[in-house]
Design a protein around this motif. Structure first.
Motif, short mmCIF file in Angstrom:
data_model
loop_
_atom_site.label_atom_id
_atom_site.label_comp_id
_atom_site.label_asym_id
_atom_site.label_seq_id
_atom_site.Cartn_x
_atom_site.Cartn_y
_atom_site.Cartn_z
N LEU A 121 -15.93 -9.03 7.95
CA LEU A 121 -16.80 -8.07 8.63
C LEU A 121 -16.34 -6.63 8.38
N VAL A 122 -15.15 -6.48 7.80
CA VAL A 122 -14.65 -5.19 7.31
C VAL A 122 -14.18 -5.46 5.87
N PRO A 123 -15.10 -5.45 4.90
CA PRO A 123 -14.73 -5.83 3.54
C PRO A 123 -13.53 -5.07 2.98
N GLY A 124 -13.39 -3.80 3.34
CA GLY A 124 -12.27 -3.01 2.84
C GLY A 124 -10.93 -3.55 3.28
N SER A 125 -10.88 -4.37 4.33
CA SER A 125 -9.61 -4.92 4.80
C SER A 125 -8.98 -5.85 3.77
N LEU A 126 -9.77 -6.40 2.86
CA LEU A 126 -9.22 -7.27 1.82
C LEU A 126 -8.30 -6.52 0.87
N LEU A 127 -8.42 -5.20 0.85
CA LEU A 127 -7.54 -4.41 -0.02
C LEU A 127 -6.08 -4.50 0.41
N MET A 169 0.85 -1.20 0.00
CA MET A 169 0.00 0.00 0.00
C MET A 169 0.87 1.24 0.00
N ASN A 170 0.59 2.15 -0.90
CA ASN A 170 1.30 3.43 -0.94
C ASN A 170 0.34 4.51 -0.44
N LEU A 171 0.66 5.09 0.70
CA LEU A 171 -0.23 6.04 1.36
C LEU A 171 0.14 7.47 1.00
N ASN A 172 -0.83 8.20 0.43
CA ASN A 172 -0.65 9.61 0.05
C ASN A 172 -1.63 10.45 0.88
N ILE A 173 -1.11 11.38 1.66
CA ILE A 173 -1.94 12.17 2.56
C ILE A 173 -1.83 13.65 2.19
N PHE A 174 -2.99 14.31 2.16
CA PHE A 174 -3.05 15.71 1.71
C PHE A 174 -3.80 16.56 2.73
N LEU A 186 -4.47 -6.99 0.59
CA LEU A 186 -3.86 -8.05 -0.21
C LEU A 186 -3.40 -7.55 -1.58
N HIS A 187 -3.80 -6.34 -1.96
CA HIS A 187 -3.53 -5.89 -3.33
C HIS A 187 -2.08 -5.40 -3.46
N PRO A 188 -1.38 -5.82 -4.53
CA PRO A 188 0.03 -5.45 -4.68
C PRO A 188 0.26 -4.04 -5.22
N ASN A 189 -0.79 -3.38 -5.72
CA ASN A 189 -0.61 -2.05 -6.31
C ASN A 189 -1.76 -1.14 -5.88
N LEU A 190 -1.78 -0.84 -4.60
CA LEU A 190 -2.86 -0.06 -3.98
C LEU A 190 -2.34 1.34 -3.66
N GLU A 191 -2.89 2.34 -4.37
CA GLU A 191 -2.57 3.74 -4.11
C GLU A 191 -3.70 4.34 -3.29
N VAL A 192 -3.39 4.78 -2.09
CA VAL A 192 -4.39 5.31 -1.17
C VAL A 192 -4.22 6.82 -1.07
N TYR A 193 -5.31 7.55 -1.32
CA TYR A 193 -5.32 9.01 -1.26
C TYR A 193 -6.29 9.45 -0.17
N LEU A 194 -5.75 10.07 0.88
CA LEU A 194 -6.56 10.50 2.02
C LEU A 194 -6.27 11.94 2.37
N THR A 212 -13.43 -9.35 -8.36
CA THR A 212 -13.16 -8.57 -9.57
C THR A 212 -12.38 -7.31 -9.23
N MET A 213 -12.78 -6.64 -8.16
CA MET A 213 -12.11 -5.38 -7.77
C MET A 213 -10.63 -5.61 -7.48
N ILE A 214 -10.34 -6.63 -6.69
CA ILE A 214 -8.96 -6.79 -6.25
C ILE A 214 -8.08 -7.48 -7.30
N LYS A 215 -8.70 -7.90 -8.41
CA LYS A 215 -7.91 -8.41 -9.53
C LYS A 215 -7.40 -7.29 -10.42
N ALA A 216 -7.91 -6.07 -10.24
CA ALA A 216 -7.48 -4.94 -11.08
C ALA A 216 -5.96 -4.76 -10.97
N LYS A 217 -5.36 -4.30 -12.06
CA LYS A 217 -3.91 -4.07 -12.05
C LYS A 217 -3.52 -3.02 -11.01
#
Length: 244
Positions: free
Chosen positions: A217-223, A1-6, A225-233, A186-191
């Motif tokens: 019980l927290v579906p977002g926690s499955l993210l 996960m790459n965390l970008n905070i603004f 597992l994703h190898p290319n997750l850009e998080v913008y918060l 399908t979502m977490i298979k995205a590049k």
């Protein structure tokens, strides 16, 4: 996960939009997974601006929306198709035939689920999936539960989700009780996943999703597992995720 905070929302929206623009410019035939709700509106505004400034073209892009309310047709003002048309589709050069979204007005919802899942499988791996998270941890309309669906399915909406979404409807009874949603598989298979969240109200669930255990019980926690997750918060949403 790459965390970008603004500090400011506009900075966040520009950075996330630039990420999507880069994907399209590197691959003009890109397949995009699209989210709805208040959170991505700024991102879509910046994509429209990029198109108007001739920085990107959507002529060869195909789009696949995550979900649609059951019982609402395209023309319904509260449908997610109407939302997307207002904020993106009608403002860029994306051909109508390359727009894909579940048909909420289908009389046979299970048949529509099969049709949409077949479209997604034909598309293959999405190049980028835009996502956010609900206050209860849902992504798309994949609500918390003991098990989660990998593929497109009909989902009953929780009362909490209906309450949150009721601000877009005349009253709570007008909010549909079901939706068709893309599966988490399908979502977490995205590049690439471009994930955005804003505001202090999202801070607690983001801590559970990104610092807690992987849990249906927290579906977002499955993210996680994703190898290319850009998080913008923004800083309010990120307050439990970083020091400083």
């Amino acid at each position: 996960m790459n965390l970008n905070i603004f500090e400011f929302e506009e900075e966040l929206d520009i950075a996330a939009a630039n990420d999507v623009v880069k994907v399209i410019n590197e691959n003009p035939n890109a397949a995009l997974g699209l989210a709805t709700g208040e959170t991505p509106i700024g991102l879509y505004q910046k994509l429209v601006q990029a198109y108007e400034n001739e920085q990107v073209s959507f002529k060869r892009v195909t789009t696949y929306n995550i979900d649609e309310y059951a019982g609402l047709g395209k023309a319904h003002p509260q449908s997610f198709y109407s939302f997307m048309k207002t904020h993106l589709f009608a403002k860029v050069d994306l051909p109508e035939g390359q727009i894909h979204i579940p048909n909420g007005a289908a009389l046979d919802l299970e048949g529509e689920v099969e049709r949409y899942e077949a479209l997604l499988k034909q598309a293959g791996q999405l190049d980028v999936q835009i996502l956010s998270i609900g206050l209860n941890g849902h992504i798309g309309f994949n609500e918390p539960g003991r098990t989660l669906h990998a593929e497109t399915h009909v989902v009953p909406l929780t009362e909490e989700t209906r309450q949150v979404n009721s601000k877009s409807f005349p009253s709570l009874p007008d909010v549909p009780k079901q939706a068709i949603t893309m599966g988490i598989g399908t979502m977490i298979k995205a590049k690439k996943i471009v994930f955005i969240a804003k505001g202090e109200a999202k801070a607690a669930i983001l801590k559970q999703a990104f610092k807690g255990p992987i849990n249906p019980l927290v579906p977002g926690s499955l993210l996680q597992l994703h190898p290319n997750l850009e998080v913008y918060l923004d800083v309010k949403a990120a307050k439990f995720l970083y020091e400083g």
